[in-house]
Design a protein around this motif. Structure first.
Motif, PDB file in Angstrom:
ATOM      1  N   GLU A   1       0.827  -1.203   0.000  1.00  0.00           N
ATOM      2  CA  GLU A   1       0.000   0.000   0.000  1.00  0.00           C
ATOM      3  C   GLU A   1       0.863   1.255   0.000  1.00  0.00           C
ATOM      4  N   GLU A   2       2.171   1.105   0.039  1.00  0.00           N
ATOM      5  CA  GLU A   2       3.042   2.263   0.040  1.00  0.00           C
ATOM      6  C   GLU A   2       4.205   1.996  -0.895  1.00  0.00           C
TER       7      GLU A   2
ATOM      8  N   ARG B   1      -0.377   9.260   2.758  1.00  0.00           N
ATOM      9  CA  ARG B   1      -0.707   7.834   2.852  1.00  0.00           C
ATOM     10  C   ARG B   1      -1.951   7.513   2.014  1.00  0.00           C
TER      11      ARG B   1
ATOM     12  N   TRP C   1      -1.001   7.330  -1.591  1.00  0.00           N
ATOM     13  CA  TRP C   1      -0.346   6.062  -1.920  1.00  0.00           C
ATOM     14  C   TRP C   1      -1.385   4.946  -2.062  1.00  0.00           C
ATOM     15  N   GLN C   2      -2.315   4.958  -1.132  1.00  0.00           N
ATOM     16  CA  GLN C   2      -3.344   3.910  -1.182  1.00  0.00           C
ATOM     17  C   GLN C   2      -4.189   4.047  -2.446  1.00  0.00           C
TER      18      GLN C   2
ATOM     19  N   SER D   1      -2.234   2.760  -5.273  1.00  0.00           N
ATOM     20  CA  SER D   1      -2.239   1.299  -5.224  1.00  0.00           C
ATOM     21  C   SER D   1      -3.545   0.746  -5.794  1.00  0.00           C
ATOM     22  N   ARG D   2      -4.627   1.359  -5.411  1.00  0.00           N
ATOM     23  CA  ARG D   2      -5.934   0.917  -5.934  1.00  0.00           C
ATOM     24  C   ARG D   2      -6.020   1.129  -7.438  1.00  0.00           C
TER      25      ARG D   2
ATOM     26  N   LEU E   1     -11.207   6.683   1.379  1.00  0.00           N
ATOM     27  CA  LEU E   1      -9.888   7.067   1.881  1.00  0.00           C
ATOM     28  C   LEU E   1      -9.999   8.390   2.619  1.00  0.00           C
TER      29      LEU E   1
END
Lengths: 253, 207
Positions: B112-113, B138, B141-142, B145-146, B202
């Motif tokens: 996730e990072e 954060r 980043w998430q 990632s998604r 998020l």
């Protein structure tokens, strides 16, 4: 939420990560420096050892045989198919198109496709006869053939490329699966097939489980007019089923 | 220009099925593709029973298969006049295809990072406090990632071309064989629907 701004932030994150890549690895890719040289330099800079180890593994040069085999398969993927007669069939969970599927399907698109529905006929349980198939293993990127032309060796977790050449042509699209056998035990293997043209050479690869015991094994391939049974490795030969075998050796990873 | 002309010739010959040209093109493109995928896989844990190296080899092959698919449709679309080198183009296709393959296999958990968070300095305008900024980073980043997990190969290529590389709509349309109108439509849908849906839960203040 300002979605435009969010999209720009994401794009900037991508750019920053790209820019933050260690340029020394591009030197390795371009053949200007060796993996060992770059690892030594980065280690001296105090880079994370686990990350270094992973990157060194990923960036290690691929053997020339890998490029050669890849080029050969790319050329083959451009060759047009000939026989296009596709009887109806049930989907089989053991069938998966291989990496060259898209290319071969593209080639097939260059010729006229004739779909022949199955002729209604008298009900029968007689299986459709299939000719014998000659099984051979083709050393690829991750397999090595012994110097004395002995059995092919493959690392546990690797893949075996195989080809099944029929003795005579036929129109049925076969089902194909594979097992690893030794002594009284057998394990079904995950098989990825290149697109199958009925009556032509069948090519594919079988993944060797990472936990398969080391040593000599037999690769059983099954070419069948019917889908695999619930226990695909516990089967007997028959007129509608061919079961060629060949030995191979599992080596440590 | 001479080199680009030679590369186009090499591509044509390879897609005509010439073995020597194919070997030459593979030898030319494979190192860059390997490096691109190595950087990508650096952010993943290999699936159980597989080594990162095995994943890499498979993805390299899949990248080339994509370039050669449909009679080399993607490879034929490369045009140096659009401002992208052949290697850069092949890397983009490889990365897009790899993300697609990894997502469809669902066998690699995504981190996730990024590997080195300190290398990324991000702020979101809606996160004024220090803790909020950390949380915003954060969250971004998430979201990234998604995005990698959910976008298909073509969507990823569109996102990269339009947003990350800030290329013009006409250029991208030509490169992907789409109409400019379809590109605008994709962009609008991405910004208005896809992104909010992915970012939905998020919380940038959750540091």
């Amino acid at each position: 939420m300002d979605e435009e701004a969010l999209a720009r932030e994401l794009a900037q994150l991508e750019r920053q990560q790209r820019d933050a890549r260690e340029p020394a690895w591009d030197d390795v890719a371009n053949g200007r420096r060796s993996v060992d040289e770059v690892v030594a330099e980065l280690r001296a800079r105090g880079e994370d050892e686990a990350e270094l180890s992973r990157m060194a593994e990923l960036m290690a040069p691929l053997p020339g045989a890998f490029d050669d085999a890849l080029a050969e398969r790319l050329v083959e993927s451009l060759e047009p198919a000939e026989v296009i007669a596709m009887p109806e069939r049930e989907p089989v969970r053991w069938h998966r198109l291989g990496w060259a599927a898209a290319g071969l399907l593209a080639a097939a698109a260059l010729v006229v496709v004739v779909v022949l529905p199955r002729e209604p006929g008298p009900a029968t349980d007689e299986p459709t006869p299939l000719p014998e198939h000659a099984l051979s293993l083709r050393p690829g990127a991750s397999e090595l053939r012994a110097a004395d032309d002995g059995p092919v060796s493959v690392a546990a977790g690797g893949t075996l490329r195989f080809s099944l050449r029929p003795a005579t042509s036929y129109a049925l699209e076969p089902h194909v699966w594979a097992c690893a056998e030794r002594g009284g035990t057998s394990r079904p293997l995950e098989v990825v097939l290149d697109p199958v043209v009925p009556g032509r050479v069948i090519e594919g690869r079988a993944t060797i489980p990472a936990d398969l015991a080391l040593g000599e094994w037999t690769l059983l391939t099954v070419v069948d007019g019917q889908p695999p049974p619930a226990e695909p490795c516990a089967i007997e030969p028959g007129p509608g089923r061919r079961m060629p075998r060949v030995g191979f050796v599992v080596t440590p990873r | 220009m001479a080199e680009e002309g030679a590369e186009r010739q090499l591509v044509r010959e390879a897609l005509d099925g010439d073995r020597a040209s194919t070997r030459s093109l593979v030898a030319r493109l494979r190192p860059g593709i390997q490096a691109e995928l190595a950087h990508l896989l650096q952010g993943y844990e290999p699936a159980r029973g597989r080594s990162a190296r095995q994943e890499l080899e498979d993805l390299v092959q899949e990248a080339f298969a994509s370039l050669w698919a449909d009679g080399g449709l993607l490879l034929r679309r490369w045009d140096p006049a659009r401002g992208r080198s052949l290697e850069s183009y092949a890397r983009l296709v490889a990365r897009s295809r790899a993300l697609d393959a990894l997502r469809s296999r669902r066998r690699m958990p995504w981190r996730e990072e990024p590997t080195d968070p300190s290398s990324v300095e991000m702020t979101l305008s809606r996160a004024p406090s220090p803790s909020g900024r950390v949380g915003a980073r954060r969250a971004l980043w998430q979201l990234q990632s998604r995005l990698r997990r959910e976008l298909g190969a073509r969507d990823w290529q569109l996102f990269t071309s339009l947003f990350t590389e800030e290329r013009g709509v006409a250029q991208v349309a030509e490169e992907l064989g789409m109409t400019p109108a379809a590109i605008y439509q994709w962009r609008s849908r991405f910004v208005r629907k896809v992104l909010p849906a992915l970012a939905g839960d998020l919380d940038p203040e959750d540091g």
